[in-house]
Scaffold this motif. Structure first.
Motif, mmCIF file in Angstrom:
data_model
loop_
_atom_site.group_PDB
_atom_site.id
_atom_site.type_symbol
_atom_site.label_atom_id
_atom_site.label_comp_id
_atom_site.label_asym_id
_atom_site.label_seq_id
_atom_site.Cartn_x
_atom_site.Cartn_y
_atom_site.Cartn_z
ATOM 1 N N ILE A 218 43.420 47.238 38.473
ATOM 2 C CA ILE A 218 43.036 48.457 39.206
ATOM 3 C C ILE A 218 43.489 49.715 38.459
ATOM 4 O O ILE A 218 44.241 50.535 38.992
ATOM 5 C CB ILE A 218 43.611 48.453 40.632
ATOM 6 C CG1 ILE A 218 45.135 48.249 40.606
ATOM 7 C CG2 ILE A 218 42.948 47.384 41.485
ATOM 8 C CD1 ILE A 218 45.784 48.463 41.957
ATOM 9 N N PRO A 219 43.052 49.925 37.210
ATOM 10 C CA PRO A 219 43.485 51.119 36.469
ATOM 11 C C PRO A 219 43.035 52.422 37.118
ATOM 12 O O PRO A 219 43.636 53.478 36.856
ATOM 13 C CB PRO A 219 42.845 50.926 35.097
ATOM 14 C CG PRO A 219 41.666 50.047 35.349
ATOM 15 C CD PRO A 219 42.101 49.109 36.431
ATOM 16 N N PHE A 220 41.988 52.358 37.947
ATOM 17 C CA PHE A 220 41.508 53.553 38.646
ATOM 18 C C PHE A 220 41.837 53.493 40.130
ATOM 19 O O PHE A 220 41.228 54.180 40.937
ATOM 20 C CB PHE A 220 39.999 53.715 38.460
ATOM 21 C CG PHE A 220 39.592 53.946 37.030
ATOM 22 C CD1 PHE A 220 39.641 55.211 36.471
ATOM 23 C CD2 PHE A 220 39.170 52.888 36.235
ATOM 24 C CE1 PHE A 220 39.276 55.436 35.160
ATOM 25 C CE2 PHE A 220 38.794 53.096 34.911
ATOM 26 C CZ PHE A 220 38.851 54.368 34.373
ATOM 27 N N SER A 221 42.800 52.646 40.487
ATOM 28 C CA SER A 221 43.145 52.387 41.880
ATOM 29 C C SER A 221 41.999 51.627 42.543
ATOM 30 O O SER A 221 41.140 51.058 41.849
ATOM 31 C CB SER A 221 43.472 53.677 42.629
ATOM 32 O OG SER A 221 43.992 53.385 43.908
ATOM 33 N N LEU A 222 41.960 51.615 43.872
ATOM 34 C CA LEU A 222 41.000 50.763 44.573
ATOM 35 C C LEU A 222 40.712 51.351 45.948
ATOM 36 O O LEU A 222 41.533 52.092 46.502
ATOM 37 C CB LEU A 222 41.579 49.352 44.723
ATOM 38 C CG LEU A 222 40.642 48.196 45.059
ATOM 39 C CD1 LEU A 222 39.690 47.958 43.899
ATOM 40 C CD2 LEU A 222 41.453 46.921 45.318
ATOM 41 N N GLY A 223 39.560 51.025 46.496
ATOM 42 C CA GLY A 223 39.242 51.446 47.848
ATOM 43 C C GLY A 223 38.727 52.870 47.938
ATOM 44 O O GLY A 223 38.342 53.474 46.929
ATOM 45 N N ARG A 225 40.150 55.618 48.181
ATOM 46 C CA ARG A 225 40.936 56.632 47.474
ATOM 47 C C ARG A 225 40.980 56.389 45.968
ATOM 48 O O ARG A 225 41.819 56.957 45.274
ATOM 49 C CB ARG A 225 42.364 56.654 48.025
ATOM 50 C CG ARG A 225 42.464 57.113 49.456
ATOM 51 C CD ARG A 225 42.097 58.571 49.602
ATOM 52 N NE ARG A 225 42.286 59.048 50.963
ATOM 53 C CZ ARG A 225 42.055 60.290 51.357
ATOM 54 N NH1 ARG A 225 41.617 61.170 50.474
ATOM 55 N NH2 ARG A 225 42.235 60.654 52.604
ATOM 56 N N LYS A 226 40.090 55.566 45.457
ATOM 57 C CA LYS A 226 40.101 55.322 44.019
ATOM 58 C C LYS A 226 39.650 56.573 43.269
ATOM 59 O O LYS A 226 39.072 57.494 43.847
ATOM 60 C CB LYS A 226 39.187 54.141 43.677
ATOM 61 C CG LYS A 226 37.707 54.391 43.909
ATOM 62 C CD LYS A 226 36.903 53.150 43.574
ATOM 63 C CE LYS A 226 35.416 53.374 43.855
ATOM 64 N NZ LYS A 226 34.616 52.171 43.576
ATOM 65 N N CYS A 227 39.904 56.617 41.983
ATOM 66 C CA CYS A 227 39.616 57.789 41.164
ATOM 67 C C CYS A 227 38.123 58.133 41.194
ATOM 68 O O CYS A 227 37.277 57.295 40.864
ATOM 69 C CB CYS A 227 40.050 57.526 39.726
ATOM 70 S SG CYS A 227 39.648 58.852 38.585
ATOM 71 N N ILE A 228 37.820 59.371 41.578
ATOM 72 C CA ILE A 228 36.413 59.784 41.651
ATOM 73 C C ILE A 228 35.821 59.987 40.254
ATOM 74 O O ILE A 228 34.604 60.064 40.110
ATOM 75 C CB ILE A 228 36.243 61.061 42.482
ATOM 76 C CG1 ILE A 228 37.023 62.219 41.824
ATOM 77 C CG2 ILE A 228 36.710 60.855 43.911
ATOM 78 C CD1 ILE A 228 36.767 63.557 42.489
#
Length: 289
Positions: A218-223, A225-228
Motif C-alpha cells: 500500500i505505497p499510496f495507502s488504501l481505501g 483516504r488513499k493518495c489522490i
C-alpha cells in the motif's frame, strides 16, 4: 516501526525546542512556506488573468484545475487562499515523493544491470526511434512499471500512514477504543514473507502478475483516504523513467550509500549520485547478452 516512532517523537520535541539551531530551522521553514505560497499565488493569478483575456492556457494540471473551477474566468467563484493551499500541497507532495521514487529506482538499477537491460529492451521496442511517450504506450511498459512498483515496495517514499478509529474496533482479539491513533508501517507490511517471495530481494517480476498481495502493498495507502495523486505520480514516473532509459545510461559513483533517512519522506541518505552518459547499445549494457 519503533524507529519511525522515535523519529516522529524527535521531530515533535524539536518543534518545542528553544535551542538556536531549532529556532533557526523553524524560521527557515516558515519563510520557505511563505515563499511557496507566494509563488503559488503568482502562478494562479497569472493563469486567471490569462483566462480573463480569453487566452488559451498551457496544457498543465493547474490550467485544467482553474478552467474547471473558474468558469468564464470569473475569479469571484473561488476561494483564492484555498486554491493556493491545494496548489502548494499538490506541488510539494507530488514533487517530493516522485523524486524519491526516481532516485531510489536509479540506485537499484545501478546494482542490477540485468534489470536495466530488460527495461531498455522494452523501452526501445515500445517507443521506437523517436522516443515519444504517448498515453497508449504507458500500458505497454509493463516491465518498467513493475520496476517502479518494486521500488515503491522496497523503498516506499511514505514509510507510515496515520489513522484514527471512528468507533470501537476489535481486531485479531485486540480491542481498540474509539478515537485511537494508529500508525500503519507501510515498509514493514511490504516485507512480510507470508505475502512476498524473498521480500529482501529487489525483484520486479513479482509485479508482472498483478498487485494482489492481500493489501500488504500500500505505497499510496488504501481505501477512501488513499493518495489522490496515485495515478498521476505513476504516469509521471513511467514517462520520466522511459525517457531516461531511452536516452541515457547511469553508473553509480563509487562509494554510493544505499541507506535511507526518514525526514517527512523516506529518501536516500546521501542522495542519488550517478555518472550520466548518452545511451549505449543494449549489447554494451551486459556483455554477451
Amino acid at each position: 516501526m519503533k524507529r519511525h516512532l522515535q523519529n516522529h517523537n524527535h521531530s515533535k520535541n524539536e518543534t518545542l525546542s528553544p535551542f538556536k539551531d531549532h529556532i533557526k530551522l523553524r524560521r527557515e521553514g516558515r519563510a520557505a512556506s511563505k515563499r511557496m505560497r507566494e509563488i503559488g499565488r503568482q502562478c494562479i493569478m497569472g493563469q486567471m488573468e490569462a483566462l480573463k483575456r480569453g487566452e488559451k492556457l498551457d496544457n498543465n494540471i493547474l490550467s485544467h484545475i482553474l478552467q474547471s473551477a473558474v468558469p468564464a474566468g470569473d475569479s469571484n467563484v473561488i476561494d483564492l487562499e484555498l486554491m493556493i493551499d491545494h496548489c502548494v500541497t499538490f506541488f510539494l507532495a507530488g514533487q517530493e515523493t516522485t523524486a524519491c521514487l526516481m532516485a531510489s529506482t536509479l540506485l537499484e538499477l545501478g546494482r542490477h544491470p540485468e534489470i536495466v537491460y530488460k527495461m531498455k529492451t522494452e523501452v526501445d521496442a515500445v517507443l521506437g526511434d523517436d522516443g515519444y511517450v504517448s498515453f497508449e504506450d504507458l500500458s505497454k511498459l509493463k516491465y518498467t512499471t513493475a520496476v517502479l512498483k518494486e521500488t515503491l515496495r522496497f523503498h516506499s517514499p511514505v514509510p507510515i500512514v496515520l489513522r484514527k478509529t471512528p468507533k470501537e474496533v476489535v481486531w485479531n482479539g485486540i480491542k481498540l477504543p474509539a478515537n485511537t491513533s494508529i500508525i500503519i508501517c507501510i515498509v514493514n507490511l511490504a516485507r512480510q514473507k507470508e505475502y512476498f517471495e524473498s521480500p529482501e530481494e529487489f525483484m520486479p517480476s513479482r509485479f508482472l502478475g498483478g498487485d494482489n498481495h492481500n493489501n500488504m502493498y500500500i505505497p499510496f495507502s488504501l481505501g477512501p483516504r488513499k493518495c489522490i495523486g496515485k495515478q498521476f505520480a505513476m504516469i509521471e514516473a513511467q514517462v520520466a523513467m522511459a525517457k531516461l532509459m531511452k536516452n541515457f545510461t547511469f553508473d553509480l559513483v563509487p562509494g554510493q550509500s544505499f541507506d535511507c533517512v526518514a525526514s517527512v519522506t523516506c529518501k536516500p541518505k546521501d542522495s542519488c549520485r550517478v555518472y550520466v552518459k548518452p545511451a549505449a547499445p543494449r549489447s554494451d549494457i551486459i556483455p554477451n547478452v
